[in-house]
Design an enzyme around this catalytic site. Structure first.
Site, PDB file in Angstrom:
ATOM      1  N   ASN A  38       0.803  -1.212   0.000  1.00 17.67           N
ATOM      2  CA  ASN A  38       0.000   0.000   0.000  1.00 17.67           C
ATOM      3  C   ASN A  38       0.845   1.276   0.000  1.00 17.67           C
ATOM      4  OD1 ASN A  38      -2.352   1.454   0.059  1.00 17.67           O
ATOM      5  ND2 ASN A  38      -2.878   0.988   2.199  1.00 17.67           N
ATOM      6  N   HIS A 123     -14.751  -4.925  11.213  1.00 15.46           N
ATOM      7  CA  HIS A 123     -14.405  -3.579  11.689  1.00 15.46           C
ATOM      8  C   HIS A 123     -15.648  -2.786  12.010  1.00 15.46           C
ATOM      9  CE1 HIS A 123     -10.120  -2.970  10.032  1.00 15.46           C
ATOM     10  NE2 HIS A 123     -10.353  -4.259  10.116  1.00 15.46           N
ATOM     11  N   ARG A 148     -13.827  -5.644  15.870  1.00 16.94           N
ATOM     12  CA  ARG A 148     -12.848  -4.650  16.302  1.00 16.94           C
ATOM     13  C   ARG A 148     -13.564  -3.317  16.454  1.00 16.94           C
ATOM     14  NH1 ARG A 148      -7.793  -2.391  12.580  1.00 16.94           N
ATOM     15  NH2 ARG A 148      -9.001  -0.502  12.342  1.00 16.94           N
ATOM     16  N   TYR A 160      -7.258   7.444  13.306  1.00 17.51           N
ATOM     17  CA  TYR A 160      -7.079   6.178  12.615  1.00 17.51           C
ATOM     18  C   TYR A 160      -8.295   5.264  12.771  1.00 17.51           C
ATOM     19  CZ  TYR A 160      -6.008   1.380  11.908  1.00 17.51           C
ATOM     20  OH  TYR A 160      -6.104   0.101  11.490  1.00 17.51           O
ATOM     21  N   ASP A 211      -7.226  -1.757  17.741  1.00 16.70           N
ATOM     22  CA  ASP A 211      -5.939  -1.481  17.084  1.00 16.70           C
ATOM     23  C   ASP A 211      -5.423  -0.118  17.546  1.00 16.70           C
ATOM     24  OD1 ASP A 211      -3.783  -1.304  15.400  1.00 16.70           O
ATOM     25  OD2 ASP A 211      -4.924  -1.422  13.529  1.00 16.70           O
ATOM     26  N   HIS A 213      -2.476   1.059  16.444  1.00 17.16           N
ATOM     27  CA  HIS A 213      -1.725   1.530  15.283  1.00 17.16           C
ATOM     28  C   HIS A 213      -0.417   2.213  15.664  1.00 17.16           C
ATOM     29  CE1 HIS A 213      -1.717   2.358  10.889  1.00 17.16           C
ATOM     30  NE2 HIS A 213      -2.507   1.298  10.911  1.00 17.16           N
ATOM     31  N   GLU A 237      -3.917  -4.523  19.457  1.00 19.70           N
ATOM     32  CA  GLU A 237      -3.010  -4.685  18.311  1.00 19.70           C
ATOM     33  C   GLU A 237      -2.055  -3.509  18.186  1.00 19.70           C
ATOM     34  OE1 GLU A 237      -5.310  -4.922  14.714  1.00 19.70           O
ATOM     35  OE2 GLU A 237      -3.626  -4.218  13.515  1.00 19.70           O
ATOM     36  N   GLU A 263       1.592  -6.640  11.464  1.00 21.49           N
ATOM     37  CA  GLU A 263       1.099  -6.487  10.086  1.00 21.49           C
ATOM     38  C   GLU A 263       2.169  -5.889   9.175  1.00 21.49           C
ATOM     39  OE1 GLU A 263      -2.349  -4.029  10.911  1.00 21.49           O
ATOM     40  OE2 GLU A 263      -1.317  -2.274  10.114  1.00 21.49           O
ATOM     41  N   ARG A 284       0.645 -11.066  13.456  1.00 23.93           N
ATOM     42  CA  ARG A 284      -0.246 -10.530  12.412  1.00 23.93           C
ATOM     43  C   ARG A 284       0.332 -10.573  11.003  1.00 23.93           C
ATOM     44  NH1 ARG A 284      -4.632  -8.440  12.083  1.00 23.93           N
ATOM     45  NH2 ARG A 284      -4.081  -6.377  11.311  1.00 23.93           N
ATOM     46  N   HIS A 313      -3.231 -10.159   9.072  1.00 24.07           N
ATOM     47  CA  HIS A 313      -3.695  -8.878   8.546  1.00 24.07           C
ATOM     48  C   HIS A 313      -4.624  -9.140   7.356  1.00 24.07           C
ATOM     49  CE1 HIS A 313      -2.140  -4.813   6.662  1.00 24.07           C
ATOM     50  NE2 HIS A 313      -3.294  -4.650   7.286  1.00 24.07           N
ATOM     51  N   ASP A 317      -6.322  -3.267   1.523  1.00 24.84           N
ATOM     52  CA  ASP A 317      -5.176  -3.109   0.620  1.00 24.84           C
ATOM     53  C   ASP A 317      -4.488  -4.448   0.334  1.00 24.84           C
ATOM     54  OD1 ASP A 317      -4.666  -2.076   3.483  1.00 24.84           O
ATOM     55  OD2 ASP A 317      -2.649  -2.659   2.872  1.00 24.84           O
ATOM     56  N   GLU A 340      -8.339 -11.307  10.054  1.00 25.36           N
ATOM     57  CA  GLU A 340      -9.021 -10.021   9.860  1.00 25.36           C
ATOM     58  C   GLU A 340      -9.827 -10.044   8.556  1.00 25.36           C
ATOM     59  OE1 GLU A 340      -6.325  -6.706   9.534  1.00 25.36           O
ATOM     60  OE2 GLU A 340      -7.933  -5.223   9.587  1.00 25.36           O
ATOM     61  N   TRP A 403       2.117   6.793  12.513  1.00 22.62           N
ATOM     62  CA  TRP A 403       0.735   6.825  12.037  1.00 22.62           C
ATOM     63  C   TRP A 403       0.009   5.538  12.385  1.00 22.62           C
ATOM     64  CZ3 TRP A 403      -1.878   3.882   8.214  1.00 22.62           C
ATOM     65  CH2 TRP A 403      -3.248   4.267   8.094  1.00 22.62           C
TER      66      TRP A 403
HETATM   67  C1  GCO Z   1      -5.380  -3.104  10.057  1.00 21.38           C
HETATM   68  C2  GCO Z   1      -4.387  -2.111   9.580  1.00 21.38           C
HETATM   69  C3  GCO Z   1      -4.713  -1.346   8.341  1.00 21.38           C
HETATM   70  C4  GCO Z   1      -3.434  -0.685   7.866  1.00 21.38           C
HETATM   71  C5  GCO Z   1      -3.351  -0.701   6.385  1.00 21.38           C
HETATM   72  C6  GCO Z   1      -2.056  -0.109   5.896  1.00 21.38           C
HETATM   73  O1  GCO Z   1      -5.282  -3.466  11.219  1.00 21.38           O
HETATM   74  O2  GCO Z   1      -6.194  -3.526   9.253  1.00 21.38           O
HETATM   75  O3  GCO Z   1      -3.824  -1.395  10.612  1.00 21.38           O
HETATM   76  O4  GCO Z   1      -5.771  -0.459   8.480  1.00 21.38           O
HETATM   77  O5  GCO Z   1      -3.334   0.623   8.328  1.00 21.38           O
HETATM   78  O6  GCO Z   1      -3.519  -1.997   5.938  1.00 21.38           O
HETATM   79  O7  GCO Z   1      -1.855  -0.346   4.549  1.00 21.38           O
HETATM   80 MG    MG Z   2      -3.642  -2.756  12.235  1.00 20.76          MG
END
Ligand code: GCO
Ligand code: MG
Length: 403
Positions: A38, A123, A148, A160, A211, A213, A237, A263, A284, A313, A317, A340, A403
């Site tokens: 991605n 999600h 989630r 996020y 998550d 992140h 996560e 991930e 992940r 994961h 994407d 996921e 991020w």
């Molecule tokens: C998740 C991830 C995604 C990522 C994305 C980045 O847990 O699914 O954190 O949201 O941010 O796949 O390319």
């Molecule tokens: Mg994630």
């Protein structure tokens, strides 16, 4: 012996960008592999087309392990997301070919089914707690056994996991990186309240996940894990960035909330200490970013002896080709945990017709030969590549943050 005659890279953008490798053989059988990274898609497309494809022509498509070692050790420059996504695409396509020739679904080649299906988590997102819980209720009604929860943080414009403009959440949203603002103190106040309300609204029979992140420091993550303990999460996560695997020691010393990470990992080495020291509960890493089915199986076997289970994961994407491969892997592997699921758009599903399905909170890869997923090249050609970036995150004083 099926000899490889062509390896073509197909880039398409049915709503978002996907890179797919199609390997053809002199027996007329072809295989597909996902190579999508991605925000950096064209780097993998070039790695494959310019550096990998020429080395594949004439090789025996059945020698999956040998090709894996050849591409990994032979490049001299090991690991990294671009290299490992390219190797993954080749590996996945070769498993697809082997399954088609054997006339068996890939999971049968991996040892057969270890379960009836793969439990998936969906999600639930919302700007506030109520919106998130409404979305969570919809998931439970659809049969999800695990959800989630991500919600807007009071005092922060956007964060996020929460969709903008009422659309489904899609992280790569800008022709240039967009920027968002982050406040750890605001977040740490609101996250436990979301789960308290979540348990009240949804009860205790559904698994709840969250998550972070990569946005906390280890001691902050330890605090969050403790605060979440009453709500019995399935996992937290990516609590902290994991370049320094020892980060997780501190979190682990303070909380019994299960931890998932990985991930962004692309090899077994990214998780060695985390697994050996049992610092995490779920790994992940998934097929496309961690060297394909061959490498992920190795990682899962290593994890199994340390009580770590899989939690691949599965954001949008990762293409349907990766989803199919992850489900064959998940159905067969002994220490499967959860998968996921972020459903793709109708446009994406039309470009990648597939045999996997969802019922009662579980997914099954289907029983067709190979991966059970195809690409409609004519349709794919209609969707031109569109540059898209993941966002950049800053603290309220302007400091660039994770991020
Ligand atoms: C998740 C991830 C995604 C990522 C994305 C980045 O847990 O699914 O954190 O949201 O941010 O796949 O390319
Ligand atoms: Mg994630």
């Amino acid at each position: 012996m099926p000899r490889i005659t062509a390896a073509r890279v197909i880039v398409t953008c049915p709503g978002r960008n996907f890179v797919t490798l199609k390997i053809e053989t002199d027996e007329g059988v072809y295989g597909l592999g996902d190579a999508t990274l991605n925000g950096r898609e064209l780097a993998v497309a070039s790695y494959l087309a310019d550096h990998v494809a020429p080395c594949l022509i004439g090789r025996d498509a059945h020698r999956i392990e040998d090709v894996w070692q050849y591409l990994y050790k032979g490049a001299y420059w090991r690991r990294g997301p671009v290299t490992m996504a390219a190797i993954a695409a080749v590996d996945t396509a070769l498993w697809d070919i082997k399954g088609k020739i054997a006339n068996l679904p890939v999971y049968q080649l991996l040892g057969g089914a270890s379960r009836e299906g793969c439990m998936v988590y969906g999600h639930a997102n919302g700007r506030d707690v109520e919106e998130t819980l409404d979305d969570a209720r919809r998931h439970v009604e659809q049969g999800y056994k695990a959800v989630r929860l991500q919600s807007g943080v009071p005092g922060l414009a956007a964060t996020y996991g929460v969709a903008k403009h009422g659309q489904r959440y899609e992280p790569a949203d800008g022709d240039l990186p967009t920027e968002s603002l982050w406040s750890t103190s605001k977040y740490l106040r609101s996250a436990p309240a979301l789960f308290e309300a979540g348990r009240e609204a949804l009860g205790w029979d559904v698994h709840l996940l969250h998550d972070v992140h990569h946005r906390l420091t280890p001691i902050e993550a330890a605090r969050l894990g403790k605060d979440m303990e009453p709500y019995r999460l399935f996992w937290i996560e990516d609590a902290v960035p994991a370049e320094n695997q020892a980060n997780f020691r501190l979190i682990r010393q303070h909380t019994t909330t299960p931890l998932a990470v990985g991930e962004v990992f692309n090899s077994i080495w990214d998780a060695k200490q985390l697994i050996e020291e049992q610092l995490i509960d779920y790994i992940r890493a998934t097929v496309v970013h961690a060297g394909g089915i061959t490498h992920l199986k190795r990682l899962a076997s290593f994890a199994a002896i340390h009580n770590v289970r899989t939690g691949c994961h599965g954001a949008t994407d990762l293409s349907p080709v990766c989803m199919a491969a992850a489900l064959h892997f998940g159905l067969s592997v002994a220490n499967f945990g959860i998968q996921e699921l972020m459903p793709h758009t109708a446009e994406t599903d039309a470009v990648f017709p597939h045999g996997y399905s969802f019922a009662d909170g579980l997914m099954h890869p289907g029983d067709g030969p190979g991966l059970g997923v195809d690409i409609d090249e004519t349709l794919a050609a209609r969707y031109e590549y569109k540059r898209a970036y993941l966002p950049v995150n800053r603290l309220e004083d302007g400091t660039v943050w994770d991020w």
